[in-house]
Design a protein around this motif. Sequence first.
Motif, PDB file in Angstrom:
ATOM      1  N   GLN A  43       0.833  -1.204   0.000  1.00 22.13           N
ATOM      2  CA  GLN A  43       0.000   0.000   0.000  1.00 22.13           C
ATOM      3  C   GLN A  43       0.868   1.254   0.000  1.00 22.13           C
ATOM      4  O   GLN A  43       0.532   2.254  -0.655  1.00 22.13           O
ATOM      5  CB  GLN A  43      -0.926  -0.017   1.228  1.00 22.13           C
ATOM      6  N   ALA A  47       0.886   4.194  -2.868  1.00 19.97           N
ATOM      7  CA  ALA A  47       0.742   5.618  -2.550  1.00 19.97           C
ATOM      8  C   ALA A  47       1.903   6.422  -3.124  1.00 19.97           C
ATOM      9  O   ALA A  47       1.715   7.508  -3.682  1.00 19.97           O
ATOM     10  CB  ALA A  47       0.650   5.808  -1.038  1.00 19.97           C
ATOM     11  N   LYS A  50       1.546   6.912  -6.809  1.00 18.70           N
ATOM     12  CA  LYS A  50       0.473   7.846  -7.169  1.00 18.70           C
ATOM     13  C   LYS A  50       0.880   9.302  -6.955  1.00 18.70           C
ATOM     14  O   LYS A  50       0.282  10.204  -7.545  1.00 18.70           O
ATOM     15  CB  LYS A  50      -0.780   7.540  -6.356  1.00 18.70           C
ATOM     16  N   ASP A 434     -18.545   6.518   2.133  1.00 19.53           N
ATOM     17  CA  ASP A 434     -17.242   6.075   2.635  1.00 19.53           C
ATOM     18  C   ASP A 434     -16.749   7.068   3.682  1.00 19.53           C
ATOM     19  O   ASP A 434     -17.200   8.223   3.720  1.00 19.53           O
ATOM     20  CB  ASP A 434     -16.228   5.982   1.489  1.00 19.53           C
ATOM     21  N   ILE A 436     -12.832   8.102   5.853  1.00 17.69           N
ATOM     22  CA  ILE A 436     -11.410   7.840   6.037  1.00 17.69           C
ATOM     23  C   ILE A 436     -10.896   8.720   7.171  1.00 17.69           C
ATOM     24  O   ILE A 436     -11.310   9.879   7.309  1.00 17.69           O
ATOM     25  CB  ILE A 436     -10.621   8.090   4.734  1.00 17.69           C
ATOM     26  N   ILE A 485      -5.323  12.808  -0.438  1.00 20.72           N
ATOM     27  CA  ILE A 485      -6.169  11.617  -0.477  1.00 20.72           C
ATOM     28  C   ILE A 485      -6.605  11.356  -1.914  1.00 20.72           C
ATOM     29  O   ILE A 485      -7.038  12.273  -2.623  1.00 20.72           O
ATOM     30  CB  ILE A 485      -7.404  11.799   0.438  1.00 20.72           C
ATOM     31  N   ASP A 486      -6.483  10.116  -2.337  1.00 27.18           N
ATOM     32  CA  ASP A 486      -6.944   9.694  -3.660  1.00 27.18           C
ATOM     33  C   ASP A 486      -8.449   9.437  -3.592  1.00 27.18           C
ATOM     34  O   ASP A 486      -8.913   8.609  -2.805  1.00 27.18           O
ATOM     35  CB  ASP A 486      -6.197   8.417  -4.060  1.00 27.18           C
ATOM     36  N   LYS A 491     -13.424   3.754  -2.794  1.00 24.47           N
ATOM     37  CA  LYS A 491     -12.844   3.914  -1.469  1.00 24.47           C
ATOM     38  C   LYS A 491     -11.721   4.939  -1.514  1.00 24.47           C
ATOM     39  O   LYS A 491     -10.877   4.920  -2.419  1.00 24.47           O
ATOM     40  CB  LYS A 491     -12.290   2.576  -0.956  1.00 24.47           C
ATOM     41  N   GLN A 493      -8.217   6.721  -0.444  1.00 24.69           N
ATOM     42  CA  GLN A 493      -6.912   6.216  -0.015  1.00 24.69           C
ATOM     43  C   GLN A 493      -6.018   7.378   0.394  1.00 24.69           C
ATOM     44  O   GLN A 493      -5.805   8.318  -0.379  1.00 24.69           O
ATOM     45  CB  GLN A 493      -6.220   5.425  -1.130  1.00 24.69           C
ATOM     46  N   LEU A 495      -2.645   9.166   0.781  1.00 21.89           N
ATOM     47  CA  LEU A 495      -1.419   9.033   0.010  1.00 21.89           C
ATOM     48  C   LEU A 495      -0.203   9.682   0.651  1.00 21.89           C
ATOM     49  O   LEU A 495       0.903   9.148   0.571  1.00 21.89           O
ATOM     50  CB  LEU A 495      -1.613   9.654  -1.387  1.00 21.89           C
TER      51      LEU A 495
END
Length: 765
Positions: A43, A47, A50, A434, A436, A485-486, A491, A493, A495
Motif C-alpha cells: 500500500q 501511494a 500515485k 465512505d 477515512i 487523499i486519492d 474507497k 486512499q 497518500l
Amino acid sequence: MKTRIKQAVGLALAAGFGLAATSSAFAAESLQDVMKRRGLSQQDLLAAAKTYVPTGKRDEFLAFSSGGQSGQIIVYGIPSMRILKYIAVFTPEPWQGYGFDENSKAVLRQGNIDGKEINWGDTHHPAISETQGQYDGQFLFINDKANPRLAVIDLRDFETKQIVVNPIFKSEHGGAFVTPNTEYVIEAAQYASPLENQKFEPLTSFNSKYRGGVTYWKFDRHEGRLVPNDSFSLELPPYSQDLSDAGKGPSEGWSFTNSFCSERYVGGIEKGRPPYEAGCSAKDTDYMHVVNWKKAAELVKAGKATKINGHNVLPIDVAVKEGVLFLVPEPKSPHGVDVTPDGKFITVSGKLDTHVSVYSFEKIQAAIKAGKFESKDPYGIPVIAMKEALHTQVELGLGPLHTQYDAKNCVAYTSLYVDSQVAKWNYCEGKVLDKISVHYNIGHLMTMEGDSMAPKGKYLVALNKLSIDRFNPVGPLHPQNHQLIDISNDKMQLLYDMPLPLGEPHYVVAIQADKLKPAVRYKVGTDSRTDKPHPGAVKAGQEKTVRNGNKVEVFGTLIRSHITPETIEVEKGDEVTIHLTNLERAQDETHGFTVSTFNVHASVEPGKTVTVKFNADKEGVYPYYCTEFCSALHLEMQGYLLVKPKGWKPEKDASLSGAGYTEEDYKKTLKKVADTQAVIDQVVGYITSVNYTDFPDVVAMMEDAVDQLNRTKEAKAKHEEAARGADWDQANLWAEQVWQYQVKAADLGLRAKTYLEQNGAKKVE
C-alpha cells in the motif's frame, strides 16, 4: 579554452561512468529488499507511485493555500505536494524584496488602516477567478481576517498587485468568494461592530448600534483591480457572519452567507458573565443569509444606498422592502456554505450538529415567491422555515465543517473536525458512501476545482489543524499537516502527509496546471506591481546619476555579471533613489540588489525595473551586490556606495594603481577569446541546423545570447585602442570583459542546445 573543455568533458565522462557503476550497485537491490529495509507495505508503494512526479516532469494541479498568520500564499503541486513558491501578500517577504523596494512598498501601504502601517495579516480563504463558473487561472484573491482587507494576485506573474481595506468592517472572515464571472468578490464581516470609522459604542448597545454585513467588491478584469467606488455592502444584523458562496446556474445572481452567535450574546468573563462560547451556542440554529446580489447592485445604482465612510451601504430595511434579503435557519455554528456544481443545492454543516443539511434553491425560491415565512428576525428580515427549504439532511459524524464536490454527479466530501475524518456522501440520495481517518482535527478540505461548476475529482487535500506525532519533533510549535487523499475510486486512499511550517493555512484552492499561463520574463523596463512602464527604466549605455539638491537619483542596469554603475558617490544626508533594470532575457536569470546596512532589498526578474530608496544618514563605505546567484562570477557582481562627508574633496593626483599586466598577458587573453568564439560557433551551428524557432524558450535564450555577444563590440574597441597605446592593463581587462560576455553567451547556447536535444528538435533543410 579547448583544453579546459576537454578537461570538463573528461570529468563529466568520469562522473557518468561512476554513476553507471553506482546504478548497477543499486540495481542489485530489489524492490522487495527496499521494502524490507524501510518497512514498507504494498500500500505504501502504491501511494508513492500515485504521488511521484519524475524529475523534470510537472504536477497536474497547482494548489494555492492561505498562509494563515504568515500573511502569505503558499503554492504547491499536486500530486507531488512539492512547495513551489510563497506569494508575499500582507507581510514583507525579503527574498522577493516585498516591502523592501519602493514598488512593493506602495502595494503594502495600500493596506494601511487609519493612517497606520499594518505589516502582518492572517490569510484565510483564497479564491481563483472564474468565467462561466469555471476556474480561468487569471487572478487569485485572498482575505486578511485580522485586518479587514482583500488582495489581488495576478497569476500572470504570481505577484500581489492590490490591497483594499474594507471601509466599514473591523474584522472579517468570509472572504474571498467570487461570483461565476468574477463580477464581484464577496467579503463578509465576522465580529459585529459600529460601521462608522473610529466610532465608540458601549457593548450595552450591541443589538442597536453594532452591525454585521457583506461587501460585494466590483472587479475590473481588464485592469485586474478591485474598484472601490463601484463596490457596495449590505447591512446585516449583528450576527457573526462567516463564509459565503455565490450561486451558479439556476441560483446565479444570489449569494449565501452563514453565521454564528445569532444569539447576539456579549461575554465578559472578567465581569462574572459566562464566556462567549457558552452564550453563542445556546440556540439550536443560526441563520443562513440569502441575498439577491444582482438586484441589490441595481438598487445601489438607483440611489437606494446610504453612504457610510464614503461607501455605499444598502440598509437592512431597504433590503427587506425590496426583497433582496432573507434568512433560513441552519445547523449551529456552521463554517462553510457550499453551492453544488449544478447550482441547485446549498450544503451547510454545523460543528455542533452531526448532520449536514442540504437546502434546495428551488424550494427557497418557492417560499419567497409565495411569501411563505415562518417569522421575522428582530430586524424585520423574513425567515423561511428550515423544513420548507431543506432537500435532505444526512448524518455524517461529529463536527461536520466544510464540503467540497467531486467530478462524479451528486458526490460530496465533508470534513469531520471532532471525528478527524473525511466523509464521502451522496447529496442527491442522502447517504454516506465512505469515510477515512485523517491526522488530526481536520478543518477545511479541498478537491480539485471542487467549488466550481466543473470539479475535476481525482484528489482531495485535508487541511488538518494538528499534526501531533506525524513528523519529526521540532519543538512545541508543530507544523500543519496537509494530507493528500486519492478519491478516484469508490474507497478513499490516504497518500501523503505534507508538513507546512509557515503559519496556519485555513483553506486552499487547486486548479489544473495547464490553465495557468504565467510569464517567464517582463517587457524590459516594466514595473511589475503596476504592469506599466517604470519611469526609472534605462537601456544599456543610458545609465546615469542625477543630483538635484540633496536628492541623488541613480538610473542603473543589471546583467551578468555586473551592476552599472559600480560606484555610487553621495554625501551624508542625501536622499538616495536607485532604479535598477534587469536587462536579461533568459528565463530564470533573476538578479537581487542590496546595500549594506540600509535595509533595502530588491528581487529583479528578467525585464523588471525596481526602485530602492533610503537616506544616506551616515558617512562611510557600503558595499552593494547582487543577492541572487546568477553566474560563475556572481560574487564579482558588486559595487560601492561611498557616503562622503559634506564638502569632501579628493587628494590631487589620487588614482587607482594598475594591475601590472603585460603584452604577453594580453595575447593570452586574445587566444582565449578566439578559442571561446570557436566553441560558440559550433553551438550556433547546431542550433541553427534544427527547428529552434519552434521552441519559444530557446528563442528567448538565443536573443539573450546575441545581446551578450553584441556587448563585445564596445569592449573590443576599448581593448584594441588601449593596446595601440601600449596600456596593457586596460587592454587586458577589456579583453577579459569580452571573454566574460562570450562565456555568458556560450552558457546560454549550451543550455539551448541541451534543451533542443532533450525535446526532440528536428533537422531543417
